[in-house]
Design an enzyme around this catalytic site. Structure first.
Site, PDB file in Angstrom:
ATOM      1  N   GLU A  69     -20.029  19.017 -40.823  1.00  0.00           N
ATOM      2  CA  GLU A  69     -20.992  18.480 -41.559  1.00  0.00           C
ATOM      3  C   GLU A  69     -20.958  18.724 -43.105  1.00  0.00           C
ATOM      4  O   GLU A  69     -20.926  20.007 -43.392  1.00  0.00           O
ATOM      5  CB  GLU A  69     -22.521  18.948 -40.944  1.00  0.00           C
ATOM      6  CG  GLU A  69     -23.563  18.174 -41.602  1.00  0.00           C
ATOM      7  CD  GLU A  69     -24.974  19.016 -41.032  1.00  0.00           C
ATOM      8  OE1 GLU A  69     -26.134  18.023 -40.863  1.00  0.00           O
ATOM      9  OE2 GLU A  69     -24.829  19.978 -40.525  1.00  0.00           O
ATOM     10  N   LYS A  85     -27.368  11.249 -37.325  1.00  0.00           N
ATOM     11  CA  LYS A  85     -27.884  12.488 -36.688  1.00  0.00           C
ATOM     12  C   LYS A  85     -29.522  11.991 -36.506  1.00  0.00           C
ATOM     13  O   LYS A  85     -30.248  11.760 -36.960  1.00  0.00           O
ATOM     14  CB  LYS A  85     -28.088  13.675 -37.657  1.00  0.00           C
ATOM     15  CG  LYS A  85     -28.415  14.824 -37.230  1.00  0.00           C
ATOM     16  CD  LYS A  85     -28.321  15.976 -38.377  1.00  0.00           C
ATOM     17  CE  LYS A  85     -28.480  17.411 -37.930  1.00  0.00           C
ATOM     18  NZ  LYS A  85     -28.318  18.406 -39.095  1.00  0.00           N
ATOM     19  N   CYS A  96     -24.771  19.195 -35.958  1.00  0.00           N
ATOM     20  CA  CYS A  96     -25.475  20.506 -36.007  1.00  0.00           C
ATOM     21  C   CYS A  96     -26.679  20.675 -35.340  1.00  0.00           C
ATOM     22  O   CYS A  96     -26.568  20.716 -34.058  1.00  0.00           O
ATOM     23  CB  CYS A  96     -25.781  20.514 -37.443  1.00  0.00           C
ATOM     24  SG  CYS A  96     -26.142  21.844 -38.178  1.00  0.00           S
TER      25      CYS A  96
END
Length: 345
Positions: free
Chosen positions: A59, A134, A166
């Site tokens: 990321e 995300k 993440c």
């Protein structure tokens, strides 16, 4: 599951993860120059790892973190766009698949609404096979517009792949959602910083074990003037054991071969630790012994999930009753995040 060689086979997918040094960029031109640097790295890695079928970058590896909001909006990408074309050329040249970060991807109502934090899975022909946005931006710091769906796509040699990003990986629900859709490899690209290194290493291993799934983590390294990133990009077997893990070094690479037949055999024939199967065949031994059929219980026993689906606002109120009712906190205020003001004493 093999580690230590540079090869792959018809049954194994050669997967590489990269500790990419977190860039600090400000303009579109700088972003494109950095994308070309990533492209050059792909071609070089393929020379050293001839079995590499899939390469994964962290990321923020393309754009870095734009701490200036104006720069973030100005450099936001389209998909496909200039950045993805650079990656496509590299994938075609090296004959590999790749996972790449775009932070951000322009919202459909750009610039009125915040960009998305996006990953793409690209095949060796330079075609985008999966685009994931995300779902759980790292609030209160990240200002991305949240996505709302996970995907499973057929990757190199037919391996089924899901992408997550993440902070997504701190929520067991997303891992289960991907695995229950058939994912055999869950790719977690992250730009994770200290102090949470130990927790993130544990989380990836635990989720591989709990979901009978391969996990590949690509994390940033270095210091960008604000945060220090801990690296530790890793490839983890579906039994929760680490196949290979980087340290904190910039541009460190780990590589392993992931067997299709092995994970499929384990999911078919595994018994006591076949978590995906057992979740929807609960207590089958006891039911067999009780004369209540031979398949166990399929119904979900977890009230929270039923309530969340049926009444999301009511569920939010329930959670706020034992946490807090505002997104911010008065004891550690963050600019722009609402909180209850401390009463005058």
């Amino acid at each position: 599951m093999l580690h230590g060689d540079i090869t792959s086979s018809n049954d194994t997918i050669g997967v590489a993860v990269v500790n990419y040094k977190m860039p600090r960029l400000h303009t579109k031109a700088e972003v494109l120059d950095n994308a070309r640097k990533i492209a050059d790295m792909i071609v070089g890695m393929k020379t050293g790892l001839p079995g590499m079928d899939l390469v994964i970058f962290p990321e923020y590896s393309t754009h870095g973190i734009m701490y200036d909001s104006k720069e973030m909006y100005e450099t936001a990408s389209t998909v496909p766009g200039d950045e993805t074309e650079i990656f496509a050329e590299a994938c075609r040249k090296a004959k590999v698949w790749g996972v790449f970060s775009l932070t951000g991807e322009r919202h459909e109502e750009h610039p009125k609404k915040a960009p998305y934090n996006t990953l793409i899975l690209m095949n060796d022909k330079g075609e985008i096979v999966q685009k994931y946005r995300k779902i759980m931006p790292w609030v209160p710091i990240e200002g991305w517009y949240p996505g709302n769906c996970t995907y499973v796509s057929e990757g190199p040699k037919g391996l089924k792949i899901s992408l997550i990003i993440c902070d997504d990986g701190n929520y067991p629900e997303i891992w289960r959602d991907c695995a229950m859709k058939g994912a055999e490899l869950i790719v977690r690209c992250q730009g994770y910083m200290y102090p949470a290194k130990d927790q993130q290493v544990i989380m990836a291993k635990a989720m591989a074990w709990a979901n009978n799934v391969y996990v590949a983590v690509a994390n940033a390294s270095g210091f960008d003037g604000v945060y220090s990133y801990f690296g530790h990009s890793a490839i983890i077997g579906f039994d929760g054991r680490t196949l290979g893990e980087c340290g904190e070094e910039d541009y460190g690479v780990q590589y392993a071969q992931l067997s299709k037949s092995l994970i499929r055999d384990a999911r078919k024939n595994g018994q006591s630790q076949n978590h995906l199967f057992k979740l929807v065949h609960r207590g089958y031994t006891g039911l067999i012994n009780s004369g209540d059929g031979d398949r166990g219980v399929a119904a979900c026993p977890y009230d929270f999930y039923a309530k969340w689906v049926a009444d999301p606002e009511g569920t939010r109120e329930m959670v706020e009753s034992f946490t807090r009712s505002t997104v911010g906190t008065e004891e550690c205020p963050i600019e722009g995040i609402p909180n209850k003001k401390v009463a005058h004493r």
